[in-house]
Design a protein around this motif. Sequence first.
Motif, PDB file in Angstrom:
ATOM      1  N   HIS A  27      15.329 -31.856   3.885  1.00  0.00           N
ATOM      2  CA  HIS A  27      14.515 -32.428   2.820  1.00  0.00           C
ATOM      3  C   HIS A  27      13.775 -31.320   2.075  1.00  0.00           C
ATOM      4  O   HIS A  27      13.450 -30.278   2.659  1.00  0.00           O
ATOM      5  CB  HIS A  27      13.524 -33.463   3.360  1.00  0.00           C
ATOM      6  N   ALA A  28      13.545 -31.547   0.806  1.00  0.00           N
ATOM      7  CA  ALA A  28      12.823 -30.578  -0.019  1.00  0.00           C
ATOM      8  C   ALA A  28      11.328 -30.872   0.081  1.00  0.00           C
ATOM      9  O   ALA A  28      10.855 -31.883  -0.432  1.00  0.00           O
ATOM     10  CB  ALA A  28      13.293 -30.646  -1.468  1.00  0.00           C
ATOM     11  N   SER A  29      10.608 -29.987   0.743  1.00  0.00           N
ATOM     12  CA  SER A  29       9.155 -30.161   0.824  1.00  0.00           C
ATOM     13  C   SER A  29       8.508 -29.865  -0.521  1.00  0.00           C
ATOM     14  O   SER A  29       7.409 -30.334  -0.816  1.00  0.00           O
ATOM     15  CB  SER A  29       8.576 -29.242   1.897  1.00  0.00           C
ATOM     16  N   LEU A  30       9.211 -29.082  -1.348  1.00  0.00           N
ATOM     17  CA  LEU A  30       8.750 -28.776  -2.702  1.00  0.00           C
ATOM     18  C   LEU A  30       9.928 -28.308  -3.529  1.00  0.00           C
ATOM     19  O   LEU A  30      10.735 -27.493  -3.067  1.00  0.00           O
ATOM     20  CB  LEU A  30       7.684 -27.677  -2.678  1.00  0.00           C
ATOM     21  N   MET A  31      10.065 -28.840  -4.734  1.00  0.00           N
ATOM     22  CA  MET A  31      11.034 -28.328  -5.697  1.00  0.00           C
ATOM     23  C   MET A  31      10.309 -28.033  -6.989  1.00  0.00           C
ATOM     24  O   MET A  31       9.555 -28.878  -7.500  1.00  0.00           O
ATOM     25  CB  MET A  31      12.141 -29.357  -5.950  1.00  0.00           C
ATOM     26  N   ILE A  32      10.504 -26.835  -7.534  1.00  0.00           N
ATOM     27  CA  ILE A  32       9.929 -26.463  -8.824  1.00  0.00           C
ATOM     28  C   ILE A  32      11.065 -26.096  -9.767  1.00  0.00           C
ATOM     29  O   ILE A  32      11.877 -25.229  -9.462  1.00  0.00           O
ATOM     30  CB  ILE A  32       8.951 -25.288  -8.705  1.00  0.00           C
ATOM     31  N   SER A  33      11.113 -26.752 -10.906  1.00  0.00           N
ATOM     32  CA  SER A  33      12.095 -26.448 -11.940  1.00  0.00           C
ATOM     33  C   SER A  33      11.469 -25.510 -12.962  1.00  0.00           C
ATOM     34  O   SER A  33      10.405 -25.805 -13.523  1.00  0.00           O
ATOM     35  CB  SER A  33      12.551 -27.735 -12.628  1.00  0.00           C
ATOM     36  N   LEU A  34      12.118 -24.363 -13.189  1.00  0.00           N
ATOM     37  CA  LEU A  34      11.687 -23.437 -14.242  1.00  0.00           C
ATOM     38  C   LEU A  34      12.381 -23.862 -15.531  1.00  0.00           C
ATOM     39  O   LEU A  34      13.572 -23.626 -15.715  1.00  0.00           O
ATOM     40  CB  LEU A  34      12.042 -22.002 -13.873  1.00  0.00           C
ATOM     41  N   GLU A  35      11.651 -24.486 -16.417  1.00  0.00           N
ATOM     42  CA  GLU A  35      12.231 -25.117 -17.610  1.00  0.00           C
ATOM     43  C   GLU A  35      11.499 -24.641 -18.856  1.00  0.00           C
ATOM     44  O   GLU A  35      10.398 -25.110 -19.154  1.00  0.00           O
ATOM     45  CB  GLU A  35      12.127 -26.639 -17.486  1.00  0.00           C
ATOM     46  N   CYS A  36      12.091 -23.673 -19.569  1.00  0.00           N
ATOM     47  CA  CYS A  36      11.456 -23.110 -20.776  1.00  0.00           C
ATOM     48  C   CYS A  36      10.116 -22.468 -20.385  1.00  0.00           C
ATOM     49  O   CYS A  36       9.078 -23.126 -20.386  1.00  0.00           O
ATOM     50  CB  CYS A  36      11.232 -24.175 -21.847  1.00  0.00           C
ATOM     51  N   ILE A  37      10.127 -21.188 -20.094  1.00  0.00           N
ATOM     52  CA  ILE A  37       8.904 -20.534 -19.608  1.00  0.00           C
ATOM     53  C   ILE A  37       8.525 -19.302 -20.426  1.00  0.00           C
ATOM     54  O   ILE A  37       7.661 -18.529 -20.005  1.00  0.00           O
ATOM     55  CB  ILE A  37       9.044 -20.141 -18.122  1.00  0.00           C
ATOM     56  N   GLY A  38       9.126 -19.130 -21.623  1.00  0.00           N
ATOM     57  CA  GLY A  38       8.903 -17.873 -22.327  1.00  0.00           C
ATOM     58  C   GLY A  38       8.262 -17.921 -23.695  1.00  0.00           C
ATOM     59  O   GLY A  38       8.019 -16.878 -24.292  1.00  0.00           O
ATOM     60  N   PHE A  39       7.940 -19.119 -24.209  1.00  0.00           N
ATOM     61  CA  PHE A  39       7.417 -19.175 -25.578  1.00  0.00           C
ATOM     62  C   PHE A  39       5.930 -19.517 -25.562  1.00  0.00           C
ATOM     63  O   PHE A  39       5.509 -20.514 -24.979  1.00  0.00           O
ATOM     64  CB  PHE A  39       8.165 -20.210 -26.410  1.00  0.00           C
ATOM     65  N   PHE A  40       5.138 -18.672 -26.265  1.00  0.00           N
ATOM     66  CA  PHE A  40       3.699 -18.870 -26.341  1.00  0.00           C
ATOM     67  C   PHE A  40       3.254 -18.686 -27.789  1.00  0.00           C
ATOM     68  O   PHE A  40       3.844 -17.904 -28.539  1.00  0.00           O
ATOM     69  CB  PHE A  40       2.963 -17.895 -25.428  1.00  0.00           C
ATOM     70  N   ASN A  41       2.212 -19.390 -28.164  1.00  0.00           N
ATOM     71  CA  ASN A  41       1.728 -19.340 -29.541  1.00  0.00           C
ATOM     72  C   ASN A  41       0.207 -19.458 -29.526  1.00  0.00           C
ATOM     73  O   ASN A  41      -0.340 -20.442 -29.010  1.00  0.00           O
ATOM     74  CB  ASN A  41       2.344 -20.479 -30.361  1.00  0.00           C
ATOM     75  N   ASP A  42      -0.479 -18.459 -30.066  1.00  0.00           N
ATOM     76  CA  ASP A  42      -1.942 -18.436 -30.042  1.00  0.00           C
ATOM     77  C   ASP A  42      -2.581 -19.072 -31.271  1.00  0.00           C
ATOM     78  O   ASP A  42      -3.809 -19.043 -31.411  1.00  0.00           O
ATOM     79  CB  ASP A  42      -2.427 -16.993 -29.920  1.00  0.00           C
ATOM     80  N   ALA A  43      -1.785 -19.655 -32.143  1.00  0.00           N
ATOM     81  CA  ALA A  43      -2.332 -20.240 -33.369  1.00  0.00           C
ATOM     82  C   ALA A  43      -2.993 -21.591 -33.076  1.00  0.00           C
ATOM     83  O   ALA A  43      -2.483 -22.376 -32.269  1.00  0.00           O
ATOM     84  CB  ALA A  43      -1.224 -20.427 -34.400  1.00  0.00           C
ATOM     85  N   PRO A  44      -4.122 -21.879 -33.725  1.00  0.00           N
ATOM     86  CA  PRO A  44      -4.751 -23.196 -33.565  1.00  0.00           C
ATOM     87  C   PRO A  44      -3.774 -24.308 -33.965  1.00  0.00           C
ATOM     88  O   PRO A  44      -3.047 -24.189 -34.951  1.00  0.00           O
ATOM     89  CB  PRO A  44      -5.943 -23.133 -34.526  1.00  0.00           C
ATOM     90  N   GLY A  45      -3.735 -25.363 -33.172  1.00  0.00           N
ATOM     91  CA  GLY A  45      -2.868 -26.487 -33.474  1.00  0.00           C
ATOM     92  C   GLY A  45      -1.408 -26.264 -33.130  1.00  0.00           C
ATOM     93  O   GLY A  45      -0.551 -27.074 -33.504  1.00  0.00           O
ATOM     94  N   SER A  46      -1.107 -25.185 -32.409  1.00  0.00           N
ATOM     95  CA  SER A  46       0.290 -24.869 -32.090  1.00  0.00           C
ATOM     96  C   SER A  46       0.838 -25.681 -30.923  1.00  0.00           C
ATOM     97  O   SER A  46       2.037 -25.653 -30.661  1.00  0.00           O
ATOM     98  CB  SER A  46       0.436 -23.379 -31.771  1.00  0.00           C
ATOM     99  N   GLN A  47      -0.032 -26.404 -30.220  1.00  0.00           N
ATOM    100  CA  GLN A  47       0.398 -27.190 -29.065  1.00  0.00           C
ATOM    101  C   GLN A  47       0.283 -28.688 -29.347  1.00  0.00           C
ATOM    102  O   GLN A  47      -0.780 -29.179 -29.718  1.00  0.00           O
ATOM    103  CB  GLN A  47      -0.452 -26.844 -27.833  1.00  0.00           C
ATOM    104  N   GLU A  48       1.381 -29.391 -29.182  1.00  0.00           N
ATOM    105  CA  GLU A  48       1.380 -30.841 -29.282  1.00  0.00           C
ATOM    106  C   GLU A  48       1.499 -31.450 -27.888  1.00  0.00           C
ATOM    107  O   GLU A  48       1.788 -30.743 -26.914  1.00  0.00           O
ATOM    108  CB  GLU A  48       2.540 -31.317 -30.156  1.00  0.00           C
ATOM    109  N   HIS A  49       1.272 -32.760 -27.806  1.00  0.00           N
ATOM    110  CA  HIS A  49       1.372 -33.480 -26.546  1.00  0.00           C
ATOM    111  C   HIS A  49       2.123 -34.789 -26.764  1.00  0.00           C
ATOM    112  O   HIS A  49       2.176 -35.304 -27.897  1.00  0.00           O
ATOM    113  CB  HIS A  49      -0.020 -33.740 -25.979  1.00  0.00           C
ATOM    114  N   PRO A  50       2.717 -35.334 -25.695  1.00  0.00           N
ATOM    115  CA  PRO A  50       3.492 -36.577 -25.852  1.00  0.00           C
ATOM    116  C   PRO A  50       2.673 -37.720 -26.431  1.00  0.00           C
ATOM    117  O   PRO A  50       3.195 -38.559 -27.166  1.00  0.00           O
ATOM    118  CB  PRO A  50       3.944 -36.890 -24.425  1.00  0.00           C
TER     119      PRO A  50
END
Length: 339
Positions: free
Chosen positions: A199-222
């Motif tokens: 059994h998997a006591s923990l699984m972590i998926s590395l899914e898109c880990i390289g893009f960052f943006n420091d501009a205001p309003g650059s992050q949206e949410h669902p």
Amino acid sequence: QKNALRFAAALTVLILALLVWGWYQLTQPWTQPIPSKLAVASAGDQARTATFADPAVLSKYVTALATQHADRQVGHPRRLEAAAQYIEAQLKALGLPSQNQAFLAEGDTYRNIVVKLGPKTKSVTVIGAHYDVAGDQPGADDNASGVAGLLELARLLKNQPLKERVELVFYTNEEPPFFRTPFMGSAIHADSLRARGDHASLMISLECIGFFNDAPGSQEHPVRLLNAVYPTVGNFIALVGYYEDGAISRRVKASMQAATTLPIHSINAPGFVVGIDFSDHLNYHNEGFVGMMLTDTAFYRNKAYHTLQDTADRLDYKRMAEVVNAARAAVLAHTAMQR
């Protein structure tokens, strides 16, 4: 009238308490960093290279995958296979043996690549990243970044003392047309754990880990309401998990915070919430295991997602290295707690 006022006051307090409780369960705040024990090399630059992710190496991997192995998708089986061979070659160069996990999907053969580290135990920690892309595109962030991170993680973990089996899995078939089908590579691997009695006591998926943006309003949410509790600047990494795994998410988050200055925000919510199951971790959750995703949030931040503009030059490899360092710390802290 006094009774009515008392009732209204009590109801208000109850609603506020429920809101605070819901916020706490959703965001996992107030975590105390948990340091991990590292087997460190000798002094100087050699020690740092052996102990921390190298931005230049990450850039090399992503660039190769996004240029020489672009369009690595179901519709181009030779390109998909060439990408798999590239991954195997990098593992071989690291001195790490790998295993194929071949399977059939709609008449064609596909394969995961699996690296097994540490002792053979029934409890397994899984870290995975998919190497296929959606359509004719480079797929630098989605998901050459995750593959590059997993390759560096393999290097960082190979000489670490582990109390639990760690399996690093490079998946195929995460993208459409196989997403959310039994033919996802991660579904095949998760099912194989169950079939052999592990059994998997923990699984972590590395899914898109390289893009960052420091501009205001650059992050949206669902959901726009989440703007009130999460940043609207895309300068952080997100740990995304299911509601019932909140306690483990807190420990994972705490171990990552001890290894990086990169802001880490977490969310634990039911699977029906948009975005919670947007990667390979969903198949481990479906098997009753603990699955979560480490991500830059993909299209909620990166507008080149699933386009020809998702190229290697747009990624931030220094911060990406911090994500890998945090993932390494999470693995070491988690496996150290296993019996």
